[in-house]
Design an enzyme around this catalytic site. Structure first.
Site, PDB file in Angstrom:
ATOM      1  N   GLY A  45      36.918  21.451  56.516  1.00 54.82           N
ATOM      2  CA  GLY A  45      37.426  20.342  55.708  1.00 54.82           C
ATOM      3  C   GLY A  45      36.683  19.043  55.975  1.00 54.82           C
ATOM      4  O   GLY A  45      36.373  18.289  55.047  1.00 54.82           O
ATOM      5  N   CYS A  46      36.378  18.796  57.229  1.00 52.24           N
ATOM      6  CA  CYS A  46      35.700  17.559  57.602  1.00 52.24           C
ATOM      7  C   CYS A  46      34.258  17.547  57.100  1.00 52.24           C
ATOM      8  O   CYS A  46      33.744  16.515  56.680  1.00 52.24           O
ATOM      9  CB  CYS A  46      35.748  17.375  59.118  1.00 52.24           C
ATOM     10  N   THR A  47      33.625  18.705  57.121  1.00 56.03           N
ATOM     11  CA  THR A  47      32.268  18.823  56.594  1.00 56.03           C
ATOM     12  C   THR A  47      32.268  18.569  55.089  1.00 56.03           C
ATOM     13  O   THR A  47      31.465  17.776  54.581  1.00 56.03           O
ATOM     14  CB  THR A  47      31.681  20.212  56.923  1.00 56.03           C
ATOM     15  N   GLY A  50      32.827  14.827  54.320  1.00 55.41           N
ATOM     16  CA  GLY A  50      31.608  14.057  54.559  1.00 55.41           C
ATOM     17  C   GLY A  50      30.561  14.297  53.474  1.00 55.41           C
ATOM     18  O   GLY A  50      29.912  13.366  53.003  1.00 55.41           O
TER      19      GLY A  50
END
Length: 155
Positions: A45-47, A50
């Site tokens: 999710g964080c990738t 970003g």
């Protein structure tokens, strides 16, 4: 440090960031600032989050808007994460949770039945005068960067 409030000035803070920088909010006056908090470098999710901000960077640049990502990861992890995904913006390392506490994003979370304190995925839009204009809490990644872009257009 007090917690930020909508339509109020955001108190200054400083924190270490990628590119061997110290980010000071006061140094960014005159530009819009998007600060997004995410749980951990190199997680799915964080990738994606970003990458979504990265892929809209030209549009944010056109509106004189700086993007900053914040997590509790260290600078080395941030540098690797940033390079791997070619993020054109800086990542703030908030290992002591000072910035996280300032924006009140540390929350009780659950994973596989275990409870722990972690970052609640959140984004804050600060205008050129340093006023908090919009906040998103408990963010779902899909479509989020577009929402932030639209809100920035409406400043």
């Amino acid at each position: 440090m007090p917690v930020v409030a909508l339509n109020q000035p955001v108190d200054d803070f400083e924190a270490p960031a990628t590119g061997d920088q110290t980010i000071r909010l006061s140094d960014l006056r005159g530009k819009n600032v998007v600060i997004y908090f995410y749980p951990k470098d190199n997680t799915p999710g964080c990738t994606t989050e970003g990458q979504d901000f990265r892929d809209r960077m030209d549009a944010f640049d056109a509106m004189d808007t700086i993007i900053l990502g914040v997590s509790r990861d260290g600078l080395k992890a941030h540098e690797n994460f940033r390079a791997k995904h070619q993020f054109p913006f800086h990542l703030i390392s908030d290992m002591d949770e000072t910035v996280c506490q300032h924006f009140d994003v540390i929350k009780l979370k659950k994973l596989y039945g275990k409870e722990y304190m972690g970052i609640d995925r959140s984004t804050f839009l600060i205008d050129k005068e340093g006023i908090l204009r919009q906040e998103w809490r408990s963010v779902k990644v899909k479509g989020h960067a577009d929402e932030v872009l639209e809100a920035t257009r409406n400043l």
